[in-house]
Write a protein that holds these residues in place. Structure first.
Motif, PDB file in Angstrom:
ATOM      1  N   PHE A   1      -6.474   3.269  -3.522  1.00 12.29           N
ATOM      2  CA  PHE A   1      -6.871   2.305  -2.898  1.00 12.29           C
ATOM      3  C   PHE A   1      -7.516   1.320  -3.577  1.00 12.29           C
TER       4      PHE A   1
ATOM      5  N   SER B   1       2.307   2.175  -4.617  1.00 14.87           N
ATOM      6  CA  SER B   1       1.979   3.536  -3.906  1.00 14.87           C
ATOM      7  C   SER B   1       1.432   4.645  -4.764  1.00 14.87           C
TER       8      SER B   1
ATOM      9  N   GLY C   1      -1.823  -6.378  -6.891  1.00 14.31           N
ATOM     10  CA  GLY C   1      -0.818  -5.670  -6.306  1.00 14.31           C
ATOM     11  C   GLY C   1      -1.165  -4.041  -6.529  1.00 14.31           C
TER      12      GLY C   1
ATOM     13  N   ALA D   1      -4.213  -8.163  -2.753  1.00 15.17           N
ATOM     14  CA  ALA D   1      -5.552  -8.645  -2.807  1.00 15.17           C
ATOM     15  C   ALA D   1      -5.601  -9.874  -3.912  1.00 15.17           C
TER      16      ALA D   1
ATOM     17  N   HIS E   1      -9.757  -2.476  -2.955  1.00 13.13           N
ATOM     18  CA  HIS E   1     -10.590  -3.321  -2.060  1.00 13.13           C
ATOM     19  C   HIS E   1     -11.251  -4.526  -2.877  1.00 13.13           C
TER      20      HIS E   1
ATOM     21  N   TYR F   1       3.973  -5.127   4.263  1.00 14.26           N
ATOM     22  CA  TYR F   1       2.703  -4.215   4.056  1.00 14.26           C
ATOM     23  C   TYR F   1       1.558  -4.803   4.064  1.00 14.26           C
ATOM     24  N   SER F   2       1.535  -6.165   3.302  1.00 10.26           N
ATOM     25  CA  SER F   2       0.153  -6.658   3.102  1.00 10.26           C
ATOM     26  C   SER F   2       0.497  -8.130   2.817  1.00 10.26           C
ATOM     27  N   SER F   3      -0.510  -9.208   3.112  1.00  7.31           N
ATOM     28  CA  SER F   3      -0.080 -10.707   2.781  1.00  7.31           C
ATOM     29  C   SER F   3      -1.578 -11.045   2.259  1.00  7.31           C
TER      30      SER F   3
ATOM     31  N   TYR G   1       4.996  -3.335  -3.360  1.00  2.00           N
ATOM     32  CA  TYR G   1       3.592  -3.132  -3.552  1.00  2.00           C
ATOM     33  C   TYR G   1       2.976  -2.949  -2.139  1.00  2.00           C
ATOM     34  N   ILE G   2       2.101  -1.957  -1.904  1.00  2.00           N
ATOM     35  CA  ILE G   2       1.920  -1.334  -0.548  1.00  2.00           C
ATOM     36  C   ILE G   2       0.580  -2.232  -0.204  1.00  2.00           C
ATOM     37  N   GLN G   3      -0.011  -2.994  -1.112  1.00  2.00           N
ATOM     38  CA  GLN G   3      -1.326  -3.726  -0.668  1.00  2.00           C
ATOM     39  C   GLN G   3      -1.417  -4.971  -1.798  1.00  2.00           C
TER      40      GLN G   3
END
Length: 142
Positions: A93, A69, A66, A58, A95, A14-16, A54-56
């Protein structure tokens, strides 16, 4: 940011992110970590540090963050993956850019300038939320 290599973990990723010489990958099976000095084309050089999904991911204030959902945002221990709640949900969300971390949903946004200082903004209309992100994007492009 540009990457010079692409790695296939053989599962949905999903994310890295990269932090402190390691790449962390949020996958359908959990968070994997690989040392960028290793041959990461060889899956045996990746370690599962936690099976939380985790879906994302940062990086904020030198911490791995992390997002689950429609859940909460967690600060994730870099060695063993232990999560600590950073921002309670429901979060839809997150960011991070230029030292500013933003997390929220359709009605409120929390803005952090470091891991302990934040401002919470409440919105009663999607137009205000859209305007907030337009302003944030313009300010971070300077």
């Amino acid at each position: 940011e540009e990457f010079s290599n692409t790695y296939s973990l053989g599962m949905v990723t999903y994310s890295s992110v990269e932090i402190n010489g390691f790449i962390y990958a949020a996958t359908e099976k959990g968070v994997y970590r690989g040392n960028i000095q290793s041959n990461l084309l060889d899956f045996s050089n990746w370690n599962l540090i936690r099976n939380d999904v985790y879906i994302q991911l940062a990086v904020f204030d030198q911490q791995l963050m992390g997002l689950k959902s429609k859940g909460s945002v967690y600060s994730i221990n870099l060695d063993d993956g232990t999560p600590i709640v950073f921002c309670n949900g429901p979060i839809h969300f997150m960011h991070c850019t230029n030292g500013v971390f933003v997390a929220g949903n359709k009605t409120n946004v929390s803005v952090y300038s470091n891991s302990s200082t934040f401002r919470k903004l409440d919105f009663d209309n999607d137009i205000f939320l859209d305007l907030f992100f337009i302003i944030l994007q313009k300010r971070t492009r300077r």
